[in-house]
Design a protein around this motif. Structure first.
Motif, PDB file in Angstrom:
ATOM      1  N   LEU A 150      10.720 109.886  50.856  1.00  0.00           N
ATOM      2  CA  LEU A 150      10.873 110.781  52.008  1.00  0.00           C
ATOM      3  C   LEU A 150       9.475 111.153  52.466  1.00  0.00           C
ATOM      4  CD1 LEU A 150      13.041 112.221  53.701  1.00  0.00           C
ATOM      5  CD2 LEU A 150      12.795 114.183  52.184  1.00  0.00           C
ATOM      6  N   LEU A 151       9.133 110.757  53.692  1.00  0.00           N
ATOM      7  CA  LEU A 151       7.757 110.875  54.159  1.00  0.00           C
ATOM      8  C   LEU A 151       7.633 111.877  55.298  1.00  0.00           C
ATOM      9  CD1 LEU A 151       7.072 107.022  54.402  1.00  0.00           C
ATOM     10  CD2 LEU A 151       6.685 108.516  52.421  1.00  0.00           C
ATOM     11  N   PRO A 152       6.844 112.957  55.121  1.00  0.00           N
ATOM     12  CA  PRO A 152       6.546 113.859  56.247  1.00  0.00           C
ATOM     13  C   PRO A 152       5.521 113.184  57.161  1.00  0.00           C
ATOM     14  CG  PRO A 152       6.155 114.905  54.092  1.00  0.00           C
ATOM     15  CD  PRO A 152       6.269 113.433  53.867  1.00  0.00           C
ATOM     16  N   VAL A 153       5.900 112.851  58.394  1.00  0.00           N
ATOM     17  CA  VAL A 153       5.000 112.118  59.296  1.00  0.00           C
ATOM     18  C   VAL A 153       4.411 113.018  60.374  1.00  0.00           C
ATOM     19  CG1 VAL A 153       6.127 109.903  58.911  1.00  0.00           C
ATOM     20  CG2 VAL A 153       6.947 111.390  60.747  1.00  0.00           C
ATOM     21  N   ALA A 154       4.967 114.197  60.526  1.00  0.00           N
ATOM     22  CA  ALA A 154       4.455 115.171  61.490  1.00  0.00           C
ATOM     23  C   ALA A 154       5.041 116.523  61.109  1.00  0.00           C
ATOM     24  CB  ALA A 154       4.850 114.785  62.917  1.00  0.00           C
ATOM     25  N   ASP A 155       4.554 117.563  61.731  1.00  0.00           N
ATOM     26  CA  ASP A 155       5.043 118.895  61.414  1.00  0.00           C
ATOM     27  C   ASP A 155       6.538 118.999  61.734  1.00  0.00           C
ATOM     28  OD1 ASP A 155       5.056 121.531  60.660  1.00  0.00           O
ATOM     29  OD2 ASP A 155       4.440 122.264  62.641  1.00  0.00           O
ATOM     30  N   GLY A 156       7.336 119.149  60.684  1.00  0.00           N
ATOM     31  CA  GLY A 156       8.776 119.294  60.873  1.00  0.00           C
ATOM     32  C   GLY A 156       9.531 117.988  61.026  1.00  0.00           C
ATOM     33  N   VAL A 157       8.856 116.847  60.850  1.00  0.00           N
ATOM     34  CA  VAL A 157       9.505 115.545  61.022  1.00  0.00           C
ATOM     35  C   VAL A 157       9.420 114.761  59.716  1.00  0.00           C
ATOM     36  CG1 VAL A 157       9.573 113.373  62.309  1.00  0.00           C
ATOM     37  CG2 VAL A 157       8.895 115.495  63.470  1.00  0.00           C
ATOM     38  N   LEU A 158      10.562 114.351  59.208  1.00  0.00           N
ATOM     39  CA  LEU A 158      10.636 113.559  57.986  1.00  0.00           C
ATOM     40  C   LEU A 158      11.190 112.174  58.307  1.00  0.00           C
ATOM     41  CD1 LEU A 158      12.250 116.159  55.530  1.00  0.00           C
ATOM     42  CD2 LEU A 158       9.820 115.601  55.773  1.00  0.00           C
ATOM     43  N   VAL A 159      10.659 111.180  57.598  1.00  0.00           N
ATOM     44  CA  VAL A 159      11.161 109.820  57.743  1.00  0.00           C
ATOM     45  C   VAL A 159      11.588 109.308  56.374  1.00  0.00           C
ATOM     46  CG1 VAL A 159      10.601 107.422  58.316  1.00  0.00           C
ATOM     47  CG2 VAL A 159       9.762 109.280  59.768  1.00  0.00           C
ATOM     48  N   MET A 160      12.780 108.735  56.310  1.00  0.00           N
ATOM     49  CA  MET A 160      13.250 108.090  55.086  1.00  0.00           C
ATOM     50  C   MET A 160      13.486 106.614  55.395  1.00  0.00           C
ATOM     51  SD  MET A 160      16.514 108.884  52.591  1.00  0.00           S
ATOM     52  CE  MET A 160      15.674 110.162  51.658  1.00  0.00           C
TER      53      MET A 160
END
Length: 267
Positions: A150-160
């Motif tokens: 689970l990767l935080p890519v921006a403030d408040g945005v997660l990418v799985m």
């Protein structure tokens, strides 16, 4: 000159030695009839003394339902002359449960080297088996966790990013990791990228929909990216309802959508 023990004394000494062993030990003739055993084997057989084993066959004991299998194992060792060690098997426990044993068999030979039967023993390895299973499960969970980052890519945005096959076990782990991450990072958008998923069957698609629904229940937006035409057709064919989930072609579009949505909220 000091004389050694007579035959009776030697047999008594031998019996004392095998009785001191922690394993259930037995020896049989070529017809699979017991020639003897130790106290642990007698106890396992429901007998009070090893001498009561003599002359019995497996069909006379409480595991008679497995007698044909045990006879075949004896014959394998007797006819091949080869030992069979560390055969791990489930075995009925005293209280109706299951224990795990390592079963060992070797040929019984007379002084001339002729095979006259088989020697066998059982080793209770239940504790070891449970520990090995627990370690294997821990390794599997660690592998699944690494395979579903689970990767935080921006403030408040997660990418799985999902890669490989999405089966029921991995889907459950995916959902747990995703929902925990949304809560921990206070995310407003969670992107599930399925570009790397080899095959999306009904199980995978339904799991994806449930994960997205869980994200929405936490007050965040769910975005699914990397959906090709084949997956889209499967979703339509299965009638899976993705509700208010945004579905986009690739991860770049998903991140852009998340950032644009966040900018509108701040405006």
């Amino acid at each position: 000159m000091t004389q050694g023990p007579d035959l009776a004394g030697q047999l008594a000494l031998f019996q004392a030695v095998v009785d001191s062993m922690p394993w259930a030990i037995f020896w049989k003739d070529r017809d699979s009839r017991y020639l003897g055993g130790n106290q642990a084997m007698a106890k396992l057989s429901g007998l009070s003394a090893p001498t009561e084993l003599v002359g019995l066959a497996d069909t006379d004991l409480w595991w008679r339902d497995n007698a044909a299998e045990y006879r075949a194992d004896d014959l394998d060792v007797i006819e091949s002359g080869e030992q069979r060690l560390y055969v791990r098997l489930p075995f009925p426990g005293e209280n109706g449960g299951t224990i795990w044993i390592d079963r060992h068999r070797i040929p019984l030979r007379d002084p001339s080297g002729a095979i006259i039967g088989v020697i066998g023993w059982f080793e209770d390895v239940t504790t070891r088996k449970l520990a090995e299973d627990a370690e294997a499960q821990a390794q599997l969970e660690a592998t699944l966790e690494m395979a579903t980052p689970l990767l935080p890519v921006a403030d408040g945005v997660l990418v799985m990013p999902l890669i490989g096959k999405l089966d029921a076990q991995r889907a459950a782990q995916m959902t747990e990791t995703l929902l925990a991450g949304v809560t921990q990072h206070r995310a407003h958008t969670a992107i599930l990228d399925v570009t790397g998923v080899r095959r999306m069957d009904a199980t995978a698609i339904e799991a994806l929909a449930r994960a997205a629904a869980g994200v929405r229940l936490l007050g965040a937006a769910a975005v699914v990216t990397g959906v090709g035409s084949t997956v889209a057709q499967a979703i339509v064919r299965l009638g899976v309802d993705f509700g208010q989930v945004t579905v986009l072609g690739d991860l770049k579009a998903g991140v852009a959508h998340a950032l644009a949505t966040a900018a509108k909220r701040r405006a």
